[in-house]
Design a protein around this motif. Structure first.
Motif, PDB file in Angstrom:
ATOM      1  N   ILE A 159       0.245 -11.150   8.077  1.00 39.05           N
ATOM      2  CA  ILE A 159       0.089 -11.010   6.620  1.00 39.05           C
ATOM      3  C   ILE A 159       0.196  -9.544   6.218  1.00 39.05           C
ATOM      4  O   ILE A 159       0.879  -9.195   5.249  1.00 39.05           O
ATOM      5  N   THR A 160      -0.447  -8.665   6.985  1.00 37.48           N
ATOM      6  CA  THR A 160      -0.401  -7.228   6.697  1.00 37.48           C
ATOM      7  C   THR A 160       1.019  -6.696   6.792  1.00 37.48           C
ATOM      8  O   THR A 160       1.450  -5.863   5.976  1.00 37.48           O
ATOM      9  N   LEU A 161       1.774  -7.175   7.787  1.00 36.09           N
ATOM     10  CA  LEU A 161       3.164  -6.751   7.958  1.00 36.09           C
ATOM     11  C   LEU A 161       3.989  -7.091   6.715  1.00 36.09           C
ATOM     12  O   LEU A 161       4.723  -6.244   6.191  1.00 36.09           O
ATOM     13  N   HIS A 162       3.858  -8.323   6.235  1.00 34.73           N
ATOM     14  CA  HIS A 162       4.613  -8.719   5.042  1.00 34.73           C
ATOM     15  C   HIS A 162       4.099  -8.015   3.791  1.00 34.73           C
ATOM     16  O   HIS A 162       4.888  -7.701   2.880  1.00 34.73           O
ATOM     17  N   GLN A 163       2.801  -7.727   3.730  1.00 37.32           N
ATOM     18  CA  GLN A 163       2.251  -6.983   2.603  1.00 37.32           C
ATOM     19  C   GLN A 163       2.845  -5.576   2.556  1.00 37.32           C
ATOM     20  O   GLN A 163       3.214  -5.069   1.477  1.00 37.32           O
ATOM     21  N   ARG A 164       2.966  -4.950   3.726  1.00 39.63           N
ATOM     22  CA  ARG A 164       3.542  -3.600   3.769  1.00 39.63           C
ATOM     23  C   ARG A 164       5.010  -3.600   3.371  1.00 39.63           C
ATOM     24  O   ARG A 164       5.478  -2.703   2.653  1.00 39.63           O
ATOM     25  N   LYS A 165       5.759  -4.611   3.842  1.00 39.95           N
ATOM     26  CA  LYS A 165       7.172  -4.722   3.461  1.00 39.95           C
ATOM     27  C   LYS A 165       7.296  -4.893   1.950  1.00 39.95           C
ATOM     28  O   LYS A 165       8.137  -4.264   1.300  1.00 39.95           O
ATOM     29  N   TYR A 166       6.444  -5.741   1.409  1.00 36.49           N
ATOM     30  CA  TYR A 166       6.459  -5.973  -0.035  1.00 36.49           C
ATOM     31  C   TYR A 166       6.119  -4.687  -0.789  1.00 36.49           C
ATOM     32  O   TYR A 166       6.817  -4.299  -1.741  1.00 36.49           O
ATOM     33  N   ASP A 167       5.055  -4.009  -0.367  1.00 35.35           N
ATOM     34  CA  ASP A 167       4.632  -2.769  -1.036  1.00 35.35           C
ATOM     35  C   ASP A 167       5.721  -1.702  -0.979  1.00 35.35           C
ATOM     36  O   ASP A 167       5.963  -0.996  -1.961  1.00 35.35           O
ATOM     37  N   LYS A 168       6.383  -1.587   0.169  1.00 43.21           N
ATOM     38  CA  LYS A 168       7.451  -0.591   0.316  1.00 43.21           C
ATOM     39  C   LYS A 168       8.619  -0.888  -0.615  1.00 43.21           C
ATOM     40  O   LYS A 168       9.205   0.019  -1.210  1.00 43.21           O
ATOM     41  N   THR A 377      10.936 -10.604  -4.270  1.00 41.60           N
ATOM     42  CA  THR A 377      10.504 -11.994  -4.466  1.00 41.60           C
ATOM     43  C   THR A 377      10.421 -12.739  -3.148  1.00 41.60           C
ATOM     44  O   THR A 377       9.469 -13.505  -2.900  1.00 41.60           O
ATOM     45  N   LEU A 378      11.395 -12.503  -2.264  1.00 44.10           N
ATOM     46  CA  LEU A 378      11.396 -13.155  -0.947  1.00 44.10           C
ATOM     47  C   LEU A 378      10.141 -12.799  -0.161  1.00 44.10           C
ATOM     48  O   LEU A 378       9.459 -13.677   0.379  1.00 44.10           O
ATOM     49  N   HIS A 379       9.807 -11.514  -0.095  1.00 44.28           N
ATOM     50  CA  HIS A 379       8.621 -11.090   0.662  1.00 44.28           C
ATOM     51  C   HIS A 379       7.333 -11.521  -0.032  1.00 44.28           C
ATOM     52  O   HIS A 379       6.342 -11.827   0.637  1.00 44.28           O
ATOM     53  N   GLN A 380       7.358 -11.570  -1.354  1.00 45.52           N
ATOM     54  CA  GLN A 380       6.179 -12.038  -2.080  1.00 45.52           C
ATOM     55  C   GLN A 380       5.909 -13.504  -1.761  1.00 45.52           C
ATOM     56  O   GLN A 380       4.759 -13.905  -1.547  1.00 45.52           O
ATOM     57  N   ARG A 381       6.967 -14.306  -1.701  1.00 45.14           N
ATOM     58  CA  ARG A 381       6.797 -15.730  -1.382  1.00 45.14           C
ATOM     59  C   ARG A 381       6.331 -15.929   0.048  1.00 45.14           C
ATOM     60  O   ARG A 381       5.483 -16.793   0.319  1.00 45.14           O
ATOM     61  N   LYS A 382       6.887 -15.149   0.982  1.00 44.09           N
ATOM     62  CA  LYS A 382       6.437 -15.231   2.377  1.00 44.09           C
ATOM     63  C   LYS A 382       4.970 -14.854   2.473  1.00 44.09           C
ATOM     64  O   LYS A 382       4.190 -15.510   3.186  1.00 44.09           O
ATOM     65  N   LEU A 383       4.595 -13.806   1.750  1.00 45.53           N
ATOM     66  CA  LEU A 383       3.207 -13.352   1.762  1.00 45.53           C
ATOM     67  C   LEU A 383       2.278 -14.419   1.199  1.00 45.53           C
ATOM     68  O   LEU A 383       1.233 -14.725   1.784  1.00 45.53           O
ATOM     69  N   GLU A 384       2.647 -15.006   0.070  1.00 51.50           N
ATOM     70  CA  GLU A 384       1.825 -16.056  -0.540  1.00 51.50           C
ATOM     71  C   GLU A 384       1.726 -17.279   0.369  1.00 51.50           C
ATOM     72  O   GLU A 384       0.658 -17.892   0.475  1.00 51.50           O
ATOM     73  N   LEU A 385       2.839 -17.615   1.044  1.00 55.05           N
ATOM     74  CA  LEU A 385       2.827 -18.750   1.971  1.00 55.05           C
ATOM     75  C   LEU A 385       1.860 -18.498   3.117  1.00 55.05           C
ATOM     76  O   LEU A 385       1.040 -19.371   3.469  1.00 55.05           O
ATOM     77  N   LEU A 386       1.914 -17.302   3.715  1.00 52.62           N
ATOM     78  CA  LEU A 386       1.012 -16.972   4.822  1.00 52.62           C
ATOM     79  C   LEU A 386      -0.443 -16.962   4.361  1.00 52.62           C
ATOM     80  O   LEU A 386      -1.335 -17.426   5.082  1.00 52.62           O
ATOM     81  N   GLN A 387      -0.702 -16.446   3.164  1.00 51.36           N
ATOM     82  CA  GLN A 387      -2.068 -16.428   2.642  1.00 51.36           C
ATOM     83  C   GLN A 387      -2.581 -17.850   2.404  1.00 51.36           C
ATOM     84  O   GLN A 387      -3.755 -18.145   2.675  1.00 51.36           O
TER      85      GLN A 387
END
Length: 399
Positions: A159-168, A377-387
């Protein structure tokens, strides 16, 4: 027999069959109080509050024992891990697991409690040591705790990995918005696609757009099921929509009253129109969305919006990104009115300056920034799915 069945989770690692033991939190952690840090010197030890990291000092409350931080006042329902050494302020308890408890398992146990239900105040949310200590947890053997702890530790890392990708990506887009539009006093942007050399044009907003009518329907006049027309609500512009709106895929709400649409026959929205949210609680007032695609039903602009139609053609995606960039939006800041609620008027928009290059360059800018939006949007959806997966597993893998 049923009582024993109730003490095992719905999903369990193979090899574990014993029922979980009911214990109070006082049996699994030592709850310690944070302290004021202002008398300390600057140093390498992190200081944490209910919102996370605050500063660094030269002493620790816990030098070698990791813990779970849980708010005493304010935010009381967001427990998080604290890695030693650390200091916590007086509004943040730190709970150190006892010797037979796995840290990550304890953290998950804290996440599974509805701490807001234990709020003991009538004002600012508050939690006491007694409330924490008296809370009931169901606990398996240490080996099963460790398996669960390792599993959720790895899931948190993902989750942290995808959060960082999204933030970047969000930061990258912000940087590109600053560099792809001319700054004040400059005729061209800092970054430009190869082959484009002409200076940008500048015109008054009123020379570029004509205003359309908007309705005053609140959420109560809308529904998600059916109707003859769709509606764009200012709250969705502020919170839900990005710079460009694909109305075919965004589930725009229907207007419940079928007699509304005929009153706006001349203001039915088209692709390429832009809509501003004219009201917000902060400087987000004036946020805009460009309509890229629309549903089959007629669509009109709703409460607290200013819809506008370009008087001439703009490249797809250009206006949505430009009108939300600092290069344009900072013109609105001195024109905003209000204290608790901030608003922008049609008259204020009318005299702002709109800058744009030739059509081909507009289209190139719109396409590039839209591609970044798609990645976000792609990383946001992946992040929401993992959460959501984590939330579901916390429910099914704990009792």
């Amino acid at each position: 027999m049923m009582a024993e069945q109730a003490k095992v989770p719905a999903i369990r690692f193979a090899g574990f069959t014993d029922p979980w033991e009911q214990r109070k939190f006082s049996d699994i952690v030592n709850v310690c109080s944070g302290k004021d840090y202002k008398h300390l010197e600057e140093g390498p030890i992190p200081v944490y509050g209910t919102g996370g990291f605050m500063t660094s000092v030269d002493e620790a409350l816990s030098y070698d024992r990791d813990a779970v931080g849980i708010g005493r006042k304010g935010t009381i329902d967001k427990p998080y891990l604290l890695k030693a050494p650390f200091w916590t302020v007086d509004t943040l308890f730190y709970a150190i697991p006892k010797s037979d408890m796995d840290l990550e398992f304890v953290h998950c146990s804290f996440l599974n409690v509805d701490w807001k239900s234990k709020d003991e105040s009538t004002g600012l949310p508050s939690l006491s040591k007694e409330a924490i200590n008296e809370t009931i947890a169901l606990v398996p053997s240490f080996n099963e705790q460790s398996r669960l702890g390792d599993f959720f530790y790895n899931l948190d890392n993902l989750i942290t990995l995808h959060q960082r990708k999204y933030d970047k990506l969000v930061i990258f887009k912000k940087s590109m918005l600053e560099k792809m539009f001319p700054k004040d006093g400059e005729s061209v942007p800092e970054i430009r696609f190869a082959g484009f050399t002409d200076p940008w044009e500048q015109r008054k907003f009123g020379d570029c757009f004509e205003f359309l009518k908007s309705n005053t329907l609140s959420r109560a006049g809308l529904n998600d099921e059916n109707g003859t027309a769709r509606n764009v609500h200012y709250g969705d512009i502020l919170i839900k929509f990005g710079d460009c709106l694909d109305g075919e895929r965004s589930d725009l709400p229907f207007i419940t009253d079928d007699t509304v649409l005929p009153k706006f026959a001349g203001s039915i929205l088209r692709e390429g129109d832009v809509i501003f949210a004219d009201t917000a609680e902060d400087e987000a007032a004036g946020k805009c969305v460009e309509l890229r695609k629309l549903p089959k039903e007629p669509t009109i602009s709703g409460l607290h919006t200013i819809p506008a139609r370009p008087r001439f053609f703009f490249g797809t995606g250009y206006l949505g990104h430009y009108l939300n960039s600092d290069a344009y939006h900072r013109q609105l800041l001195p024109l905003m009115q209000g204290i608790k609620v901030i608003s922008v008027s049609k008259a204020a928009l009318q005299d702002t300056q709109v800058r744009f290059p030739g059509l081909s360059e507009q289209a190139a800018i719109g396409a590039a920034l839209s591609e970044i939006d798609n990645l976000i949007t792609l990383h946001q959806r992946k992040l929401e799915l993992l959460q959501n997966i984590k939330k579901s597993l916390l429910d099914k893998m704990f009792v």
